[in-house]
Design an enzyme around this catalytic site. Structure first.
Site, PDB file in Angstrom:
ATOM      1  N   GLN A  37      -0.351  -1.324   4.280  1.00  0.00           N
ATOM      2  CA  GLN A  37      -1.155  -1.416   3.422  1.00  0.00           C
ATOM      3  C   GLN A  37      -2.094  -0.094   3.227  1.00  0.00           C
ATOM      4  O   GLN A  37      -2.527   0.094   2.261  1.00  0.00           O
ATOM      5  CB  GLN A  37      -2.198  -2.551   3.576  1.00  0.00           C
ATOM      6  CG  GLN A  37      -1.243  -3.821   3.417  1.00  0.00           C
ATOM      7  CD  GLN A  37      -2.211  -5.046   3.335  1.00  0.00           C
ATOM      8  OE1 GLN A  37      -3.477  -5.013   3.783  1.00  0.00           O
ATOM      9  NE2 GLN A  37      -1.919  -6.280   2.881  1.00  0.00           N
ATOM     10  N   ASN A  38      -2.211   0.649   4.282  1.00  0.00           N
ATOM     11  CA  ASN A  38      -3.144   1.892   4.413  1.00  0.00           C
ATOM     12  C   ASN A  38      -2.717   2.881   3.416  1.00  0.00           C
ATOM     13  O   ASN A  38      -1.558   3.238   3.668  1.00  0.00           O
ATOM     14  CB  ASN A  38      -3.440   2.127   5.795  1.00  0.00           C
ATOM     15  CG  ASN A  38      -4.099   1.061   6.601  1.00  0.00           C
ATOM     16  OD1 ASN A  38      -4.640   0.211   6.137  1.00  0.00           O
ATOM     17  ND2 ASN A  38      -3.741   1.090   7.952  1.00  0.00           N
ATOM     18  N   ILE A  39      -3.458   3.716   2.855  1.00  0.00           N
ATOM     19  CA  ILE A  39      -3.289   4.933   2.071  1.00  0.00           C
ATOM     20  C   ILE A  39      -3.669   6.286   2.814  1.00  0.00           C
ATOM     21  O   ILE A  39      -3.595   7.171   2.203  1.00  0.00           O
ATOM     22  CB  ILE A  39      -3.768   4.724   0.834  1.00  0.00           C
ATOM     23  CG1 ILE A  39      -5.293   4.812   1.012  1.00  0.00           C
ATOM     24  CG2 ILE A  39      -3.288   3.525  -0.032  1.00  0.00           C
ATOM     25  CD1 ILE A  39      -6.042   4.720  -0.601  1.00  0.00           C
ATOM     26  N   PRO A  71     -13.403   2.794   6.556  1.00  0.00           N
ATOM     27  CA  PRO A  71     -13.970   1.304   6.036  1.00  0.00           C
ATOM     28  C   PRO A  71     -12.769   0.803   5.512  1.00  0.00           C
ATOM     29  O   PRO A  71     -11.897   1.189   4.938  1.00  0.00           O
ATOM     30  CB  PRO A  71     -15.178   1.621   5.226  1.00  0.00           C
ATOM     31  CG  PRO A  71     -14.771   2.944   4.666  1.00  0.00           C
ATOM     32  CD  PRO A  71     -14.070   3.795   5.555  1.00  0.00           C
ATOM     33  N   ASP A  72     -12.892  -0.686   5.857  1.00  0.00           N
ATOM     34  CA  ASP A  72     -11.934  -1.437   5.117  1.00  0.00           C
ATOM     35  C   ASP A  72     -12.399  -1.615   3.721  1.00  0.00           C
ATOM     36  O   ASP A  72     -13.487  -1.155   3.299  1.00  0.00           O
ATOM     37  CB  ASP A  72     -11.579  -2.509   5.955  1.00  0.00           C
ATOM     38  CG  ASP A  72     -13.042  -3.562   6.023  1.00  0.00           C
ATOM     39  OD1 ASP A  72     -14.018  -3.296   5.325  1.00  0.00           O
ATOM     40  OD2 ASP A  72     -12.911  -4.504   6.884  1.00  0.00           O
ATOM     41  N   PHE A  73     -12.070  -2.532   3.154  1.00  0.00           N
ATOM     42  CA  PHE A  73     -12.294  -3.047   1.530  1.00  0.00           C
ATOM     43  C   PHE A  73     -13.184  -4.225   1.475  1.00  0.00           C
ATOM     44  O   PHE A  73     -14.132  -4.131   0.819  1.00  0.00           O
ATOM     45  CB  PHE A  73     -11.291  -3.165   0.580  1.00  0.00           C
ATOM     46  CG  PHE A  73     -10.637  -1.567   0.027  1.00  0.00           C
ATOM     47  CD1 PHE A  73     -11.221  -1.154  -1.031  1.00  0.00           C
ATOM     48  CD2 PHE A  73      -9.521  -0.966   0.848  1.00  0.00           C
ATOM     49  CE1 PHE A  73     -10.644   0.155  -1.376  1.00  0.00           C
ATOM     50  CE2 PHE A  73      -9.322   0.065   0.667  1.00  0.00           C
ATOM     51  CZ  PHE A  73      -9.466   0.568  -0.613  1.00  0.00           C
ATOM     52  N   ARG A  74     -12.844  -5.209   2.308  1.00  0.00           N
ATOM     53  CA  ARG A  74     -13.577  -6.693   2.170  1.00  0.00           C
ATOM     54  C   ARG A  74     -14.372  -7.024   2.847  1.00  0.00           C
ATOM     55  O   ARG A  74     -15.080  -7.829   2.708  1.00  0.00           O
ATOM     56  CB  ARG A  74     -12.443  -7.696   1.992  1.00  0.00           C
ATOM     57  CG  ARG A  74     -11.642  -7.386   0.723  1.00  0.00           C
ATOM     58  CD  ARG A  74     -10.472  -8.215   0.690  1.00  0.00           C
ATOM     59  NE  ARG A  74      -9.772  -7.952  -0.586  1.00  0.00           N
ATOM     60  CZ  ARG A  74      -8.815  -7.202  -0.797  1.00  0.00           C
ATOM     61  NH1 ARG A  74      -8.454  -6.377   0.305  1.00  0.00           N
ATOM     62  NH2 ARG A  74      -8.134  -6.831  -2.015  1.00  0.00           N
ATOM     63  N   CYS A 107       0.062  14.578 -17.662  1.00  0.00           N
ATOM     64  CA  CYS A 107       1.112  15.630 -17.728  1.00  0.00           C
ATOM     65  C   CYS A 107       2.295  15.373 -16.620  1.00  0.00           C
ATOM     66  O   CYS A 107       3.188  16.092 -16.747  1.00  0.00           O
ATOM     67  CB  CYS A 107       0.391  16.889 -17.571  1.00  0.00           C
ATOM     68  SG  CYS A 107      -0.365  17.399 -15.872  1.00  0.00           S
ATOM     69  N   CYS A 135      -0.695  13.369 -12.041  1.00  0.00           N
ATOM     70  CA  CYS A 135      -1.470  13.472 -13.355  1.00  0.00           C
ATOM     71  C   CYS A 135      -0.639  12.299 -14.101  1.00  0.00           C
ATOM     72  O   CYS A 135       0.292  12.416 -14.471  1.00  0.00           O
ATOM     73  CB  CYS A 135      -1.752  14.853 -13.849  1.00  0.00           C
ATOM     74  SG  CYS A 135      -2.571  14.516 -15.439  1.00  0.00           S
TER      75      CYS A 135
END
Length: 156
Positions: A107-109, A34-37, A138, A135
Site C-alpha cells: 500500500q506504500n507509495i 508517518p502512517d495515515f491513521r 496535459c 499532469c
C-alpha cells in the site's frame, strides 16, 4: 508459529518458494515515514481548517486535487524527503535474491522496496508511487525530483 528473531524468520522461509508479501505502512514507519491513521499519523496532524477541507482524507482525494492542487502540495512536502529502507525492506530484497519472492503487494507509495533493490517486476503498488507523477491536464510525466521541488515551493 511466532517468529522473534531474524535468524528464525530466515529458517522459516528457507524451504518456501513463491512467497507473496502483503505490506502496509508498518514496514516504513521505522524509516521515519508517518502512517495515515494512528494518533501521530498524517490525518491526525493536518490542520483541516487552515487547509480549507472538511476532513483530512480530502487532502488526498482526486476531487480536491483537481479543485486546488496546492492543498496536496502543502501537505506532501515531507513525503519527498530521502528515506532509507528498513530491515524489512532489505529482507524482501534477500527473499528475491534467494529466488523465493514471487511478489510484494504494498500500500506504500514511498518506493522503499525499490530503493532496497527489489526488482520493479516483483513490486505491485495499487496506490501508486511517488517516483513519478503525470499532469492531469496535459499528460506530461514528472520525476520525483521535479515533484519534490513543486511540493517545497508550492509551484503547481
Amino acid at each position: 508459529r511466532m517468529v522473534r528473531k531474524k535468524k528464525d524468520l530466515r529458517e522459516l522461509v528457507s524451504s518456501k518458494q513463491n512467497i507473496i508479501i502483503l505490506a502496509g505502512a508498518g514496514i516504513s514507519v521505522s524509516c521515519g515515514i508517518p502512517d495515515f491513521r494512528s494518533a501521530t499519523g498524517i490525518y491526525n496532524n493536518l490542520d483541516i481548517a487552515e487547509l480549507g477541507v472538511g476532513e483530512a482524507q480530502e487532502v488526498f482525494s482526486i476531487e480536491t486535487f483537481n479543485d486546488d492542487p496546492s492543498i496536496f502540495y502543502k501537505c506532501a512536502s515531507n513525503l519527498f524527503r530521502t528515506y532509507e529502507p528498513s530491515d524489512t525492506h532489505r529482507f524482501v530484497k534477500w527473499l528475491e535474491d534467494e529466488g523465493r519472492l514471487l511478489r510484494i503487494y504494498t500500500q506504500n507509495i514511498d518506493g522503499l522496496e525499490h530503493a532496497a533493490g527489489v526488482s520493479k517486476s516483483k513490486i505491485c503498488q495499487p496506490h501508486g508511487s511517488l517516483e513519478t507523477a503525470t499532469c492531469t491536464t496535459c499528460g506530461k510525466r514528472y520525476s520525483k525530483a521535479d515533484i519534490a521541488v513543486r511540493a517545497r515551493t508550492g509551484i503547481v
